[in-house]
Write a protein that holds these residues in place. Structure first.
Motif, PDB file in Angstrom:
ATOM      1  N   GLY A 345       0.798  -1.225   0.000  1.00  0.00           N
ATOM      2  CA  GLY A 345       0.000   0.000   0.000  1.00  0.00           C
ATOM      3  C   GLY A 345       0.824   1.265   0.000  1.00  0.00           C
ATOM      4  N   GLU A 355      -0.244  -1.253  -8.269  1.00  0.00           N
ATOM      5  CA  GLU A 355      -1.678  -1.169  -8.520  1.00  0.00           C
ATOM      6  C   GLU A 355      -2.120   0.284  -8.663  1.00  0.00           C
ATOM      7  OE1 GLU A 355      -5.964  -2.820  -6.775  1.00  0.00           O
ATOM      8  OE2 GLU A 355      -4.202  -2.809  -5.481  1.00  0.00           O
ATOM      9  N   ILE A 357      -4.669   3.097  -8.033  1.00  0.00           N
ATOM     10  CA  ILE A 357      -5.782   3.405  -7.139  1.00  0.00           C
ATOM     11  C   ILE A 357      -6.261   4.829  -7.426  1.00  0.00           C
ATOM     12  CG2 ILE A 357      -4.998   1.771  -5.391  1.00  0.00           C
ATOM     13  CD1 ILE A 357      -4.062   4.116  -3.692  1.00  0.00           C
ATOM     14  N   VAL A 377     -12.360  -3.075  -2.046  1.00  0.00           N
ATOM     15  CA  VAL A 377     -11.895  -2.199  -3.132  1.00  0.00           C
ATOM     16  C   VAL A 377     -11.914  -0.722  -2.753  1.00  0.00           C
ATOM     17  CG1 VAL A 377     -12.581  -3.862  -4.891  1.00  0.00           C
ATOM     18  CG2 VAL A 377     -14.162  -2.030  -4.261  1.00  0.00           C
ATOM     19  N   TRP A 382     -10.042   5.483  -1.284  1.00  0.00           N
ATOM     20  CA  TRP A 382      -9.370   5.147  -2.544  1.00  0.00           C
ATOM     21  C   TRP A 382      -9.983   3.886  -3.142  1.00  0.00           C
ATOM     22  CZ3 TRP A 382      -5.632   8.080  -4.922  1.00  0.00           C
ATOM     23  CH2 TRP A 382      -5.064   9.108  -4.154  1.00  0.00           C
ATOM     24  N   HIS A 384      -9.422   0.720  -5.279  1.00  0.00           N
ATOM     25  CA  HIS A 384      -8.335  -0.144  -5.732  1.00  0.00           C
ATOM     26  C   HIS A 384      -8.814  -0.914  -6.965  1.00  0.00           C
ATOM     27  CE1 HIS A 384      -5.559   0.173  -2.140  1.00  0.00           C
ATOM     28  NE2 HIS A 384      -6.630   0.870  -1.776  1.00  0.00           N
ATOM     29  N   THR A 385      -8.226  -0.579  -8.120  1.00  0.00           N
ATOM     30  CA  THR A 385      -8.758  -1.025  -9.408  1.00  0.00           C
ATOM     31  C   THR A 385      -8.455  -2.482  -9.737  1.00  0.00           C
ATOM     32  OG1 THR A 385      -6.767  -0.370 -10.623  1.00  0.00           O
ATOM     33  CG2 THR A 385      -8.493   1.313 -10.323  1.00  0.00           C
TER      34      THR A 385
END
Length: 501
Positions: A345, A355, A357, A377, A382, A384-385
């Protein structure tokens, strides 16, 4: 804000101008708004209220935006349904969304009819077409037999407006709850970036039930005063001719459409005398070769953007004010933040893959009926895609791959889009999908599923040699198989799960 306020202003200023061109019919803004108001009254008299969910299952017809704006005018929620869904899929979606009314094309109703009888939430069935099933109402008559309703529901930005469904990798339905604030802010940002004006004509071939069609085509056109030339289906030959004619000024597509259109023109022809002003590409990465060829043949300019169902749908755009980087997703649109994070993260370094976001005015409230998935998600505001990307030193974002698509071979990460990009540049390749397959020694190996162009004679070994000359050996497909067609999901995306099976 209710987008109907924008539509009202446009119709007041441009009432006699064309809003929608469909086959040989022109619908003016005055006529369009009158139909919206009349249908609003009809739905209101049927008992449709603020917050009720209305499913919309129509192809690209003028009635699609009429129903869309009438439902939102009441403060209700639109549930667009993919016209390629089968009866069982439609039933699952309607049950999950607890739809109160459905507006459907008669041609699609038969496959779904026997499921509708057991769905308790549906109170009203509204059909467009001559063949009306029992206990249904004609959409055409519902519009014609009601007086216009002038009221527009005042909506807060956080009120739900659209339930946008998709399927995850497990096949489970996910309904992203998009708000009035999401929808309005996204259309305004896209309109401004694309510089849409009342002088524009949008060539509309993507389905309007698709989030890109809904926002980048329908809403940006009708809430600006531009004309929308609506095509019921994507006919490559007709669309290529339209682009060459130069009557339209804007075109929005997905990567596969741009490549298909190139196969329906003479590459030796020069660009049209009056080229289309701007093209936009979303829903995936377009190969640099296809982009440059398309721009040369059609004398136009393509701006790439990044879209997801959960972000209304646009998150970032190559923009005039910040410049363009071919192959990139551009910069975040106004009101939106993006960053790349690692598996812990933490924000990734410049150029490091992680990732993508997203945070901002375009992000959904969550998935309905799926609190656990929503928590997974949406973290600290945020989204998270699940997409892997990177950012360069100038702040341009790049899509690398889906997290779940990554191939790990002997400890090395291989991203299918990179291998696909090489194979797409081979002159004999029409379409390609790269997947990972189990391997006892390496963990995974690379498999390329290839559709050849008509008349092509290239062999699998020749394609492998082509790859060896252009990429690290560990990325070269160990298996290359030819297909007549590649399987697709009900939303039109390549079905890599079926290829892997």
């Amino acid at each position: 804000m209710n987008p109907n306020h924008m539509l009202e202003q446009v119709a007041e200023e441009r009432g006699s101008e064309v809003a929608i061109r469909f086959t040989s019919t022109n619908v003016t803004y005055s006529s369009f708004l009158d139909a919206v108001r009349r249908l609003t009254r009809g739905l209101y008299r049927m008992g449709i209220q603020r917050g009720d969910r209305v499913a919309l299952m129509l192809p690209n017809l003028p009635q699609f935006p009429i129903v869309y704006y009438a439902v939102l005018r009441l403060g209700a929620v639109i549930v667009p349904i993919n016209m390629m869904y089968k009866g069982r899929e439609v039933a699952r979606l309607i049950e999950d969304a607890e739809v109160k009314a459905i507006v459907a094309w008669s041609g699609a109703w038969d496959d779904f009819a026997h499921y509708a009888a057991v769905l308790n939430s549906i109170k009203h069935i509204i059909i467009l077409g001559d063949s009306l099933p029992p206990n249904s109402i004609s959409l055409t008559r519902l519009i014609a037999r009601n007086n216009p309703m002038m009221d527009i529901a005042d909506m807060d930005d956080d009120d739900p407006a659209v339930l946008q469904y998709s399927t995850g990798i497990t096949g489970a339905l996910k309904g992203a709850e998009l708000t009035y604030g999401n929808i309005t802010s996204n259309l305004v940002a896209c309109r401004d970036i694309m510089r849409v004006t009342p002088r524009d004509t949008m060539l509309a071939v993507l389905p309007l039930f698709h989030p890109i069609g809904m926002t980048l085509i329908m809403n940006t056109s009708l809430c600006t005063g531009a004309a929308m030339e609506l095509h019921p289906v994507f006919d490559p030959k007709i669309v290529a001719e339209k682009l060459k004619e130069g009557a339209s000024t804007l075109f929005v597509g997905v990567p596969s459409i741009f490549k298909i259109l190139l196969n329906h023109v003479n590459m030796e022809d020069g660009p049209p005398e009056k080229p289309i002003r701007l093209c936009v590409c979303g829903a995936g990465a377009i190969s640099e070769d296809v982009l440059k060829q398309f721009e040369k043949v059609f004398g136009t300019y393509i701006l790439e953007c990044y879209t997801t169902n959960e972000t209304s749908p646009v998150t970032s755009f190559n923009q005039w004010r910040t410049g363009r980087r071919v192959g990139s997703l551009g910069h975040p649109i106004p009101g939106v933040e993006m960053k790349i994070v690692d598996e812990q993260g933490n924000e990734a370094s410049i150029g490091e893959v992680g990732e993508i976001i997203i945070k901002g005015s375009n992000v959904m409230k969550g998935y309905i009926n799926k609190p656990r998935l929503t928590e997974e998600v949406l973290r600290d505001g945020w989204f998270h895609t699940g997409d892997l990307g990177k950012m360069d030193i100038n702040g341009f974002f790049y899509l690398v791959n889906r997290k779940n698509d990554r191939i790990i071979k002997g400890g090395f990460s291989i991203y299918p889009t990179e291998v696909e990009g090489v194979l797409y540049n081979h002159p004999d390749v029409e379409e390609v999908a790269v997947i990972g397959i189990p391997d006892e020694v390496m963990g995974e190996e690379v498999k390329a599923c290839v559709v050849l162009k008509e008349g092509a004679t290239v062999t699998t070994e020749q394609l492998a040699d082509y790859c060896r000359e252009r990429m690290a050996l560990y990325k070269v497909p160990a298996v290359i198989r030819f297909y007549k067609d590649l399987p697709r999901t009900s939303t039109g995306r390549l079905d890599k799960a079926e290829l892997a099976g």
